[in-house]
Scaffold this active site. Structure first.
Site, short mmCIF file in Angstrom:
data_model
loop_
_atom_site.label_atom_id
_atom_site.label_comp_id
_atom_site.label_asym_id
_atom_site.label_seq_id
_atom_site.Cartn_x
_atom_site.Cartn_y
_atom_site.Cartn_z
N GLU A 128 0.83 -1.22 0.00
CA GLU A 128 0.00 0.00 0.00
C GLU A 128 0.87 1.26 0.00
O GLU A 128 0.43 2.34 0.41
CB GLU A 128 -0.96 -0.02 1.19
CG GLU A 128 -1.82 -1.29 1.25
CD GLU A 128 -3.27 -1.12 0.80
OE1 GLU A 128 -3.81 -0.03 0.92
OE2 GLU A 128 -3.86 -2.12 0.32
N HIS B 90 -3.56 1.30 8.02
CA HIS B 90 -2.24 1.69 7.51
C HIS B 90 -1.40 2.20 8.68
O HIS B 90 -1.95 2.78 9.62
CB HIS B 90 -2.35 2.84 6.50
CG HIS B 90 -2.93 2.45 5.17
ND1 HIS B 90 -3.84 3.23 4.50
CD2 HIS B 90 -2.70 1.38 4.38
CE1 HIS B 90 -4.15 2.66 3.34
NE2 HIS B 90 -3.49 1.52 3.26
N CYS C 298 -2.91 11.27 4.24
CA CYS C 298 -3.29 10.28 3.21
C CYS C 298 -3.37 10.93 1.84
O CYS C 298 -3.19 10.27 0.82
CB CYS C 298 -4.66 9.68 3.50
SG CYS C 298 -4.78 8.78 5.03
O1 SUG Z 1 -7.72 2.55 1.23
N1 SUG Z 1 -10.53 4.58 1.73
C1 SUG Z 1 -9.10 4.44 1.63
C2 SUG Z 1 -8.44 5.38 2.61
C3 SUG Z 1 -6.96 5.45 2.39
C4 SUG Z 1 -6.27 6.28 3.40
N2 SUG Z 1 -4.90 6.37 3.10
C5 SUG Z 1 -3.88 6.34 3.98
N3 SUG Z 1 -4.09 5.98 5.21
N4 SUG Z 1 -2.70 6.61 3.56
C6 SUG Z 1 -8.67 3.00 1.89
O2 SUG Z 1 -9.26 2.36 2.76
C7 SUG Z 1 -12.82 4.23 1.03
C8 SUG Z 1 -13.59 3.89 -0.17
C9 SUG Z 1 -15.04 3.57 0.12
O3 SUG Z 1 -15.55 3.96 1.18
O4 SUG Z 1 -15.63 2.89 -0.70
C10 SUG Z 1 -11.32 3.99 0.84
O5 SUG Z 1 -10.92 3.34 -0.09
#
Ligand code: SUG
Length: 470
Positions: free
Chosen positions: A173, A259, A394
């Site tokens: 990721e 994460h 993020c």
């Molecule tokens: O991968 N949310 C992302 C959030 C990513 C956050 N990034 C970091 N922490 N670097 C994920 O979970 C939500 C999509 C939805 O609700 O359908 C989403 O993909």
């Protein structure tokens, strides 16, 4: 001298809540609620502008094309595009959500990037994250590889790797699970990889018995494997003496820390983390501290926040650790290096930190303490992103760069007042303010998205509407 330039993924017009984030409590809680892409994009632009006003080079990547029709077709739906969308809506809404996903905005998941000074072959290395834990994000890998190539192919001595093979053993990721510490000049780098799972029998490192003993996750699939992190470190030709691997605490993953950047953050010589960010990590953290001090001549500033001060739950709710630690630079056409021997930092936190009593208390005490490196806490609202589980950190990918590298980057995409105004105008005029999965089935919606894409490109590449009037 290297500083961290920031690249934010511009929030797209299909930002919505599909509830698809694996182990991501905010994403689950907002599943199928109406989103507001216009507000989301305005918040994202305002956050990026704030960073650029600190003199930090701030870039934006345009949203990749949505819907991803190739992905939709790969599921075997028949008929016209509109018919396929309707069929997906009725029979596989999760697939429809993935096809229209706006999750690319969380640019921290785009890639792992290390600068030339960290590598034995003196090259920049870029590895796009394969994001195989979830369908809706896995198609970002090839898109972000192109974004990175477009931005960095003119830089001297670089290597753009392919994403790691798309398999469960190599879940990656990107920078959300990678931290680069450095001395204040940025020249001496220490790469810290954080993984959630290291127990794969196929990796061939443990006996069957060991494998059973090490099975640590219960509720949520850890999104980063140790093998993936090690593979990236090898590809990037990182010096093993300055490369570190820490295991995420499984209890934290189960509490919604999907994460590492939800429970730890770093910038230059500062590592800020929660008491339960890592497990079995004392030895590796000691090695990090010792190596850091012996190579830089100064101790690493490691701030550990006890669970009794801010609980894991409060960390997840407020996204304290997803704040951005930033060293302001003097603005100007060229970088003016403002580092002194003790640079002062700004901590850019989501407004949820202000509203969570324990976190606010911690931040006030942190600011008041004499030995902290932070001068000021600024609060920023990224509410629409937070509802999908993404805080300020993020939304950006950091790339350590020196002046020469910065000078080699293409002119487009760097956030100036002019670019901000142009993009904001498109957002205010054309982005929807209310969106659900039903919106994707509206006959005119695809045309509208095409129009927005064109307008964004005009704004981004600085083409005036007069030149391109249709
Ligand atoms: O991968 N949310 C992302 C959030 C990513 C956050 N990034 C970091 N922490 N670097 C994920 O979970 C939500 C999509 C939805 O609700 O359908 C989403 O993909």
């Amino acid at each position: 001298m290297l500083i961290e330039i920031n690249i934010d993924g511009m929030i797209g017009p299909t930002h919505h809540y599909g509830g698809l984030g694996v182990g991501n409590l905010a994403s689950h809680a907002h599943r199928l609620q109406a989103s507001n892409p216009r507000q989301a994009a305005m918040e994202g632009l305002a956050k990026a502008k704030l960073v650029s006003e600190l003199g930090i080079p701030q870039f934006l990547w345009l949203p990749p094309q949505r819907p991803n029709l190739e992905l939709l077709q790969s599921f075997g739906f028949r008929g016209s595009v509109h018919e396929q969308i309707k069929e997906a809506f009725l029979t596989a809404p999760g697939v429809l959500s993935a096809v229209f996903s706006g999750a690319f905005m969380w640019a921290a998941n785009s890639a792992t990037v290390t600068p030339a000074v960290d590598s034995q072959d003196n090259r920049y290395h870029f590895t796009p994250a394969n994001l195989v834990s979830s369908l809706h994000r896995s198609h970002e890998a090839s898109e972000r590889k192109s974004s990175m190539e477009n931005t960095f192919s003119s830089v001297d001595f670089h290597h753009h790797h392919d994403p790691l093979p798309y398999c469960v053993l190599l879940r990656d990721e990107g920078a959300a699970n990678h931290m680069r510490l450095s001395d204040p000049t940025g020249e001496l780098g220490f790469n810290v990889f954080v993984y959630g799972e290291d127990d794969s029998p196929q990796a061939g490192t443990h006996s069957e018995q060991n494998h059973e003993d090490r099975r640590t996750f219960s509720k949520f699939l850890p999104r980063q494997t140790k093998l993936a992190s090690e593979t990236i470190a090898r590809h990037h030709r990182l010096n093993p003496d300055s490369t570190f691997f820490l295991k995420q605490h499984p209890a934290a993953i189960d509490a919604g820390v999907f994460h590492n950047d939800v429970i730890a953050t770093s910038h230059e010589n500062v590592l800020l983390h929660h008491e339960f960010a890592f497990i079995d990590a004392d030895e590796e953290l000691n090695r990090l501290e010792k190596t850091f001090e012996s190579r830089t001549g100064k101790p690493l500033i490691r701030v550990m926040v006890p669970n009794s001060t801010v609980s894991i739950e409060e960390s997840v709710q407020s996204y304290l650790f997803n704040s951005q630690l930033l060293t302001p630079q003097l603005s100007g056409t060229n970088l003016q290096w403002t580092h002194s021997s003790s640079p002062r930092m700004i901590f850019l936190c989501p407004t949820q930190c202000q509203q969570t009593a324990s976190v606010k208390r911690f931040l006030d005490a942190f600011l008041a303490s004499s030995d902290n490196p932070v001068d000021e806490v600024k609060y920023v609202s990224v509410a629409q992103s937070m509802a999908g589980g993404g805080g300020p950190a993020c939304l950006r990918l950091r790339v350590p760069a020196d002046q020469r590298t910065l000078d080699q980057l293409p002119p487009f995409g760097r956030l100036t007042n002019q670019l901000y105004d142009a993009l904001l105008q498109v957002v205010e005029k054309h982005y929807p303010a209310h969106l659900t999965l039903e919106t994707f089935c509206e006959v005119d919606f695809l045309n509208h998205l095409n129009r927005i894409e064109l307008e964004l490109e005009r704004a981004y590449f600085g083409v005036s509407s007069d030149q391109t009037k249709d």
